[in-house]
Motif scaffolding. Structure first.
Motif, PDB file in Angstrom:
ATOM      1  N   CYS A  36       0.727  -1.143  -0.274  1.00 52.13           N
ATOM      2  CA  CYS A  36      -0.028   0.211  -0.193  1.00 52.13           C
ATOM      3  C   CYS A  36       0.609   1.323   0.295  1.00 52.13           C
ATOM      4  CB  CYS A  36      -0.779  -0.083   1.011  1.00 52.13           C
ATOM      5  SG  CYS A  36      -1.928   1.214   0.878  1.00 52.13           S
ATOM      6  N   HIS A  38      -0.235   4.291   1.026  1.00 48.16           N
ATOM      7  CA  HIS A  38      -1.485   5.389   1.403  1.00 48.16           C
ATOM      8  C   HIS A  38      -1.786   6.115   0.527  1.00 48.16           C
ATOM      9  CE1 HIS A  38       0.905   3.544   4.872  1.00 48.16           C
ATOM     10  NE2 HIS A  38       2.166   3.770   4.198  1.00 48.16           N
ATOM     11  N   CYS A  68      -6.932   4.821   2.695  1.00 47.57           N
ATOM     12  CA  CYS A  68      -5.751   4.439   1.840  1.00 47.57           C
ATOM     13  C   CYS A  68      -6.175   2.693   1.820  1.00 47.57           C
ATOM     14  CB  CYS A  68      -4.732   3.969   2.354  1.00 47.57           C
ATOM     15  SG  CYS A  68      -4.323   3.115   3.527  1.00 47.57           S
ATOM     16  N   CYS A  70      -4.779  -0.317   2.402  1.00 48.36           N
ATOM     17  CA  CYS A  70      -4.697  -1.181   2.957  1.00 48.36           C
ATOM     18  C   CYS A  70      -5.965  -1.360   4.041  1.00 48.36           C
ATOM     19  CB  CYS A  70      -3.218  -1.509   3.651  1.00 48.36           C
ATOM     20  SG  CYS A  70      -2.693   0.208   4.403  1.00 48.36           S
ATOM     21  N   GLU A  71      -6.186   0.311   4.378  1.00 50.50           N
ATOM     22  CA  GLU A  71      -7.110   0.462   5.091  1.00 50.50           C
ATOM     23  C   GLU A  71      -8.640   0.695   4.845  1.00 50.50           C
ATOM     24  OE1 GLU A  71      -6.782   4.785   6.750  1.00 50.50           O
ATOM     25  OE2 GLU A  71      -4.820   4.036   7.835  1.00 50.50           O
TER      26      GLU A  71
HETATM   27 ZN    ZN Z   1      -2.451   1.519   3.318  1.00 46.69          ZN
END
Ligand code: ZN
Length: 95
Positions: A36, A38, A68, A70-71
């Motif tokens: 990721c 971000h 982002c 990954c979140e």
């Molecule tokens: Zn991320």
């Protein structure tokens, strides 16, 4: 249009179909994803490929903790996975 957009990002239902959200989760959850950076690079790629509304969807993801890629995987699937019938890829095939 904008009224709809506002209501969508502040309400619970995603601005794209549940099926499309499941597809997005699958896409982000694929094996060996790039790290990721971000941003919503992968999410945006997915939405653009399918001609889905990018801004409202990113707004919805952020409203659900997905700031982002990954979140999105951590927070949004946690909140929504079960609700939309998405299951993470089964890691142990023998089960
Ligand atoms: Zn991320």
């Amino acid at each position: 249009m904008f009224k709809w957009f506002r209501r969508q990002i502040s309400s619970d239902e995603p601005p794209i179909s549940r099926e499309a959200v499941r597809g997005l989760f699958d896409w982000l959850d694929r094996p060996n994803p790039p790290p990721c950076d971000h941003s919503h690079r992968l999410t945006t790629e997915y939405l653009r490929d399918r001609a889905l509304p990018t801004e409202p969807t990113l707004g919805w993801l952020k409203a659900n903790g997905g700031y982002c890629d990954c979140e999105v995987m951590f927070n949004v699937t946690d909140k929504w996975g079960e609700r939309i019938g998405w299951e993470p890829a089964n890691e142990d095939e023998d089960a």
